[in-house]
Design an enzyme around this catalytic site. Structure first.
Site, PDB file in Angstrom:
ATOM      1  N   CYS A  11       0.854  -1.182   0.000  1.00  0.00           N
ATOM      2  CA  CYS A  11       0.000   0.000   0.000  1.00  0.00           C
ATOM      3  C   CYS A  11       0.889   1.231   0.000  1.00  0.00           C
ATOM      4  O   CYS A  11       2.076   1.152   0.248  1.00  0.00           O
ATOM      5  CB  CYS A  11      -0.839   0.042   1.273  1.00  0.00           C
ATOM      6  SG  CYS A  11      -1.823  -1.397   1.512  1.00  0.00           S
ATOM      7  N   ARG A  36       3.056   1.083  -5.759  1.00  0.00           N
ATOM      8  CA  ARG A  36       2.980   0.299  -4.514  1.00  0.00           C
ATOM      9  C   ARG A  36       1.649  -0.423  -4.392  1.00  0.00           C
ATOM     10  O   ARG A  36       1.460  -1.246  -3.500  1.00  0.00           O
ATOM     11  CB  ARG A  36       3.176   1.217  -3.304  1.00  0.00           C
ATOM     12  CG  ARG A  36       4.507   1.906  -3.253  1.00  0.00           C
ATOM     13  CD  ARG A  36       4.564   2.882  -2.113  1.00  0.00           C
ATOM     14  NE  ARG A  36       4.488   2.186  -0.842  1.00  0.00           N
ATOM     15  CZ  ARG A  36       5.546   1.709  -0.206  1.00  0.00           C
ATOM     16  NH1 ARG A  36       6.745   1.871  -0.746  1.00  0.00           N
ATOM     17  NH2 ARG A  36       5.441   1.077   0.928  1.00  0.00           N
ATOM     18  N   TRP A  80      -3.371  -2.439  -2.468  1.00  0.00           N
ATOM     19  CA  TRP A  80      -3.168  -3.504  -3.432  1.00  0.00           C
ATOM     20  C   TRP A  80      -3.099  -4.820  -2.677  1.00  0.00           C
ATOM     21  O   TRP A  80      -2.391  -4.936  -1.706  1.00  0.00           O
ATOM     22  CB  TRP A  80      -1.863  -3.253  -4.186  1.00  0.00           C
ATOM     23  CG  TRP A  80      -1.554  -4.298  -5.167  1.00  0.00           C
ATOM     24  CD1 TRP A  80      -2.119  -4.480  -6.385  1.00  0.00           C
ATOM     25  CD2 TRP A  80      -0.652  -5.371  -4.992  1.00  0.00           C
ATOM     26  NE1 TRP A  80      -1.607  -5.577  -6.982  1.00  0.00           N
ATOM     27  CE2 TRP A  80      -0.696  -6.153  -6.151  1.00  0.00           C
ATOM     28  CE3 TRP A  80       0.192  -5.735  -3.982  1.00  0.00           C
ATOM     29  CZ2 TRP A  80       0.075  -7.293  -6.340  1.00  0.00           C
ATOM     30  CZ3 TRP A  80       0.974  -6.866  -4.135  1.00  0.00           C
ATOM     31  CH2 TRP A  80       0.895  -7.634  -5.313  1.00  0.00           C
ATOM     32  N   ASN A 106      -0.648   0.989   6.440  1.00  0.00           N
ATOM     33  CA  ASN A 106       0.150   0.116   5.606  1.00  0.00           C
ATOM     34  C   ASN A 106       0.824  -0.848   6.563  1.00  0.00           C
ATOM     35  O   ASN A 106       1.636  -0.443   7.384  1.00  0.00           O
ATOM     36  CB  ASN A 106       1.207   0.933   4.847  1.00  0.00           C
ATOM     37  CG  ASN A 106       1.945   0.069   3.832  1.00  0.00           C
ATOM     38  OD1 ASN A 106       1.640  -1.105   3.696  1.00  0.00           O
ATOM     39  ND2 ASN A 106       2.885   0.669   3.140  1.00  0.00           N
ATOM     40  N   GLY A 107       0.407  -2.103   6.529  1.00  0.00           N
ATOM     41  CA  GLY A 107       1.060  -3.071   7.427  1.00  0.00           C
ATOM     42  C   GLY A 107       0.107  -4.182   7.826  1.00  0.00           C
ATOM     43  O   GLY A 107      -0.930  -4.383   7.202  1.00  0.00           O
ATOM     44  N   GLU A 482      17.463 -13.832 -14.956  1.00  0.00           N
ATOM     45  CA  GLU A 482      16.692 -12.580 -14.974  1.00  0.00           C
ATOM     46  C   GLU A 482      15.737 -12.592 -16.172  1.00  0.00           C
ATOM     47  O   GLU A 482      14.602 -12.126 -16.080  1.00  0.00           O
ATOM     48  CB  GLU A 482      17.635 -11.373 -15.015  1.00  0.00           C
ATOM     49  CG  GLU A 482      16.963 -10.020 -15.160  1.00  0.00           C
ATOM     50  CD  GLU A 482      15.860  -9.750 -14.139  1.00  0.00           C
ATOM     51  OE1 GLU A 482      15.773 -10.461 -13.122  1.00  0.00           O
ATOM     52  OE2 GLU A 482      15.047  -8.840 -14.390  1.00  0.00           O
ATOM     53  N   LYS A 486      11.720 -11.970 -15.911  1.00  0.00           N
ATOM     54  CA  LYS A 486      10.988 -10.994 -16.746  1.00  0.00           C
ATOM     55  C   LYS A 486       9.862 -11.663 -17.525  1.00  0.00           C
ATOM     56  O   LYS A 486       8.752 -11.143 -17.613  1.00  0.00           O
ATOM     57  CB  LYS A 486      11.977 -10.321 -17.710  1.00  0.00           C
ATOM     58  CG  LYS A 486      12.887  -9.306 -17.041  1.00  0.00           C
ATOM     59  CD  LYS A 486      12.145  -8.049 -16.744  1.00  0.00           C
ATOM     60  CE  LYS A 486      12.212  -7.415 -15.375  1.00  0.00           C
ATOM     61  NZ  LYS A 486      12.587  -8.024 -14.203  1.00  0.00           N
ATOM     62  N   GLU A 489       7.091 -12.603 -15.072  1.00  0.00           N
ATOM     63  CA  GLU A 489       6.382 -11.414 -14.552  1.00  0.00           C
ATOM     64  C   GLU A 489       5.481 -10.802 -15.622  1.00  0.00           C
ATOM     65  O   GLU A 489       4.371 -10.398 -15.369  1.00  0.00           O
ATOM     66  CB  GLU A 489       7.404 -10.347 -14.117  1.00  0.00           C
ATOM     67  CG  GLU A 489       8.140 -10.621 -12.820  1.00  0.00           C
ATOM     68  CD  GLU A 489       9.128  -9.501 -12.475  1.00  0.00           C
ATOM     69  OE1 GLU A 489       9.843  -9.036 -13.399  1.00  0.00           O
ATOM     70  OE2 GLU A 489       9.177  -9.088 -11.317  1.00  0.00           O
ATOM     71  N   HIS A 505      21.540 -33.182 -17.096  1.00  0.00           N
ATOM     72  CA  HIS A 505      21.329 -33.995 -15.890  1.00  0.00           C
ATOM     73  C   HIS A 505      19.865 -34.135 -15.509  1.00  0.00           C
ATOM     74  O   HIS A 505      19.521 -34.957 -14.665  1.00  0.00           O
ATOM     75  CB  HIS A 505      22.105 -33.370 -14.714  1.00  0.00           C
ATOM     76  CG  HIS A 505      23.580 -33.359 -14.938  1.00  0.00           C
ATOM     77  ND1 HIS A 505      24.337 -34.517 -14.980  1.00  0.00           N
ATOM     78  CD2 HIS A 505      24.432 -32.345 -15.220  1.00  0.00           C
ATOM     79  CE1 HIS A 505      25.603 -34.205 -15.227  1.00  0.00           C
ATOM     80  NE2 HIS A 505      25.685 -32.894 -15.385  1.00  0.00           N
ATOM     81  N   LYS A 599       5.793  -3.590  -6.697  1.00  0.00           N
ATOM     82  CA  LYS A 599       7.102  -3.031  -7.033  1.00  0.00           C
ATOM     83  C   LYS A 599       8.069  -3.185  -5.877  1.00  0.00           C
ATOM     84  O   LYS A 599       9.247  -3.420  -6.064  1.00  0.00           O
ATOM     85  CB  LYS A 599       6.946  -1.541  -7.366  1.00  0.00           C
ATOM     86  CG  LYS A 599       8.236  -0.847  -7.745  1.00  0.00           C
ATOM     87  CD  LYS A 599       8.741  -1.312  -9.094  1.00  0.00           C
ATOM     88  CE  LYS A 599      10.057  -0.707  -9.482  1.00  0.00           C
ATOM     89  NZ  LYS A 599      10.630  -1.419 -10.652  1.00  0.00           N
TER      90      LYS A 599
HETATM   91  C1  BG6 Z   1       9.786  -7.401  -6.102  1.00  0.00           C
HETATM   92  C2  BG6 Z   1       9.777  -6.603  -7.382  1.00  0.00           C
HETATM   93  O1  BG6 Z   1       8.546  -7.304  -5.467  1.00  0.00           O
HETATM   94  O2  BG6 Z   1      10.790  -6.911  -5.238  1.00  0.00           O
HETATM   95  C3  BG6 Z   1      11.092  -6.831  -8.078  1.00  0.00           C
HETATM   96  O3  BG6 Z   1       8.695  -7.021  -8.219  1.00  0.00           O
HETATM   97  C4  BG6 Z   1      12.220  -6.403  -7.153  1.00  0.00           C
HETATM   98  O4  BG6 Z   1      11.141  -6.087  -9.292  1.00  0.00           O
HETATM   99  C5  BG6 Z   1      12.093  -7.080  -5.786  1.00  0.00           C
HETATM  100  O5  BG6 Z   1      13.452  -6.783  -7.720  1.00  0.00           O
HETATM  101  C6  BG6 Z   1      13.065  -6.418  -4.796  1.00  0.00           C
HETATM  102  O6  BG6 Z   1      12.682  -5.073  -4.672  1.00  0.00           O
HETATM  103  P1  BG6 Z   1      13.820  -3.984  -4.394  1.00  0.00           P
HETATM  104  O7  BG6 Z   1      13.077  -2.688  -4.210  1.00  0.00           O
HETATM  105  O8  BG6 Z   1      14.538  -4.439  -3.141  1.00  0.00           O
HETATM  106  O9  BG6 Z   1      14.719  -3.976  -5.590  1.00  0.00           O
END
Ligand code: BG6
Length: 604
Positions: A11, A36, A80, A106-107, A482, A486, A489, A505, A599
């Site tokens: 949030c 967020r 969220w 938030n929490g 990575e 991607k 995600e 293997h 995020k």
């Molecule tokens: C995830 C994000 O929730 O948190 C990723 O979707 C990110 O993109 C990861 O790499 C870690 O977040 P941060 O802010 O520590 O880079």
């Protein structure tokens, strides 16, 4: 919690008081906090009485708010949830029973059931199932016995268990906020106050921020007071310069933030070279040399991060091993318990993090710090918790990264890892020169339309796959991981990054006609090994996509990249980021806000 008991959620909270129209300032702030959370949102303003509007869905604009009255003070919240009902009744802010104040949170209130049953017995009623409303009723129950609402908030907050940050608006425009967990920062600007979950959300209005620490609360009644929650003692206000190079948060003509942020890759690499010595806490020059000395002296060196940042941490450790001959080890942020007994005061831990607020990593850093471990962080949010707790706080200065899928910041993190490793190798200038050349090569690559066309074509082919495998080795293994992240995600397709040598293997059993396999190959000592694996998967009918400087037999598709020598792995992530982007677009997904992820996850 930001709504019905979701185990994980995100949030953003925002508060304003001053001469501007509060609802407009708050709406702009919430839009900057949208990364967020964006399931529902609400704004409350104090104009004699409190006017409250809440909406389901992404943050819209003011005309959705049935015209909140002009007001000088207000609070807002964007919510969220990973699951649990998204409904207006659960959206924040929440009213007190007599509507004399509203609260956003938030929490997680971990003892919410116990508190709720005590309040039930006292006859308090609840409109929603949220733990947030329990905080509201608890404050109401305290305010029956204490002198003012600030004291009632303080006493109620002390009874909450779990990481919580709350903000309260009274009908006469006072604002009270308390922190234990999710971030809370304040900005002042001649008679105005801004309160938020991050500094980016009020960056256009202020240049300095006060960071509220865990166990502290702020009170605004025309003047800002900082208090220690337990002792109720007034604390001195300490503002830090927040230097945002560019705090603009708009797409600048791009279709999505993601493609804009990929396009900023050359910029972020050049930032490392030019901004090389700046601290993320106060913008002062803090030299890499001090840090590298500490690095070389350390007994054990760890790198740590979550998600994409965890993969960046792994690549940073790789570069330290290869160039600096430092046996750095990367650990996955959320799971390091077996290391706690091994950490000591001669160790050093490096945390790359976009937000600088990832709870999984913060929890480990707090434990490591208590054991005397030196902490270094590389963050993109000035003034963030990770930066402030670091002995060496480096700022990425990559500019706001809004797309939930990290791209330019990942590129920045691994380029920075390469740079510190070259300094430790005693070849700082070579490192700078290689990064400068890399930035130019990436610039050319991204400015060449045929590269985008090739990847768009590939994206159409892969968008309907069920499983996608990625193979890499040595410098490219983390790059394939990575790429996996991607694709998962952005496309919600199962992807799997595998060490090339490991395929035979186990994963080779999954190779059959048409299975897509992306292979990342550099002109380095492992090239032949990787091309050998291409033959193995080809022999079983797989469709092979090669990302490499030259086409090799066995490739069904070839994505051509420049050979940038030691920095080849950083070059190689760019086509994979583009591929993930074009696949998400092809599938019609919400590119900048994929489902089920946030995020920055500031709770465990
Ligand atoms: C995830 C994000 O929730 O948190 C990723 O979707 C990110 O993109 C990861 O790499 C870690 O977040 P941060 O802010 O520590 O880079």
């Amino acid at each position: 919690m930001c709504g019905i008991l979701e185990p994980k959620f995100m949030c953003g909270i925002f508060g304003y008081s001053g001469s501007k129209n509060a609802s407009e300032v708050i709406l702009e702030g919430l839009k900057r906090l949208e990364y967020r959370g964006y399931d529902s949102w609400g704004i409350a303003v104090a104009a004699n009485q409190i006017n409250l509007e809440k909406k389901i869905g992404a943050i819209g604009d003011l005309n959705q708010l049935n015209g909140l009255p002009a007001a000088k003070a207000g609070i807002g919240h964007t919510r969220w949830a990973t699951h649990g009902a998204v409904s207006e009744v659960n959206a924040h802010p929440h009213f007190s029973s007599d509507e004399s104040f509203v609260l956003a949170q938030n929490g997680i209130v971990e003892n919410y059931q116990k508190l709720k049953s005590e309040l039930d017995k006292k006859g308090y009623k609840f409109l929603s199932e949220t733990d947030t409303e329990v905080i509201v009723r608890l404050i109401e129950s305290k305010s029956q016995r204490v002198r003012d609402l600030k004291e009632a908030v303080r006493e109620a907050f002390l009874e909450l268990e779990g990481r919580n940050t709350i903000i309260v608006l009274t009908k006469d425009g006072q604002i009270i906020a308390a922190r234990n967990g999710s971030p809370l920062v304040a900005g002042l600007n001649d008679g105005e106050v801004f309160l938020s979950s991050d500094t980016l959300s009020f960056a256009p209005h202020v240049s300095e921020a006060l960071v509220v620490e865990n166990g502290q609360m702020v009170y605004w009644n025309g003047k800002l007071t900082l208090l220690d929650i337990k002792s109720d003692k007034v604390l001195p206000l300490y503002f830090q310069k927040i230097n945002f190079q560019n705090s603009k948060v708009d797409k600048e003509g791009y279709d999505h933030f993601m493609i804009k942020e990929i396009a900023e890759s050359p910029y972020v690499i050049n930032q490392i070279i030019s901004e090389a010595c700046r601290s993320a806490v106060n913008g002062d020059l803090s030299l890499y040399e001090d840090f590298v000395e500490e690095l070389k002296k350390a007994k054990d060196v760890y790198t740590i991060g979550s998600g994409t940042a965890g993969i960046a941490a792994s690549q940073i450790a790789f570069y330290l091993r290869v160039f600096a001959k430092i046996k750095a080890e990367s650990v996955i942020g959320a799971d390091i318990y077996e290391y706690f007994d091994l950490l000591g005061k001669d160790d050093l831990m490096i945390a790359p993090s976009q937000s600088g607020e990832t709870a999984d990593v913060l929890e480990v850093l707090e434990i490591a710090k208590k054991k005397g471990v030196k902490i270094a962080s590389y963050v993109n949010m000035p003034g963030s918790t990770m930066a402030r707790m670091s002995d060496f706080a480096f700022a990425a200065h990559a500019g706001p990264e809004i797309c939930v899928m990290s791209t330019k910041v990942f590129t920045s993190q691994i380029a920075w890892g390469y740079y510190i490793s070259k300094i430790a190798q005693g070849k700082a200038e070579e490192g700078k020169e290689n990064l400068r050349k890399l930035a130019d090569e990436i610039e050319d690559y991204l400015n060449t339309g045929s590269n985008h066309e090739a990847i768009k074509k590939l994206a159409k082919e892969l968008a309907r796959s069920k499983d996608i495998f990625l193979l890499g080795k040595y410098q490219n293994f983390n790059i394939t991981k990575e790429g996996m992240v991607k694709i998962i995600e952005g496309s919600y397709i199962h992807a799997h990054g595998i060490p090339a040598g490991d395929l035979k293997h186990y994963a080779i059993t999954l190779m059959e006609k048409g299975v897509p396999v992306i292979v990342v190959v550099s002109e380095d000592k492992t090239k032949d090994d990787v091309l050998n694996v291409v033959n193995q998967v080809k022999a079983r009918g797989a469709t092979v996509v090669g990302i490499s400087p030259a086409p090799y037999s066995g490739f069904d598709y070839h994505i051509s990249v420049s050979d940038t020598g030691e920095t080849s792995a950083i070059m190689n992530i760019i086509p994979l980021q583009l591929l993930a982007y074009y696949m998400a677009v092809e599938l019609g997904h919400n590119v900048d806000k994929p489902r089920n992820i946030a995020k920055s996850v500031t709770v465990k």
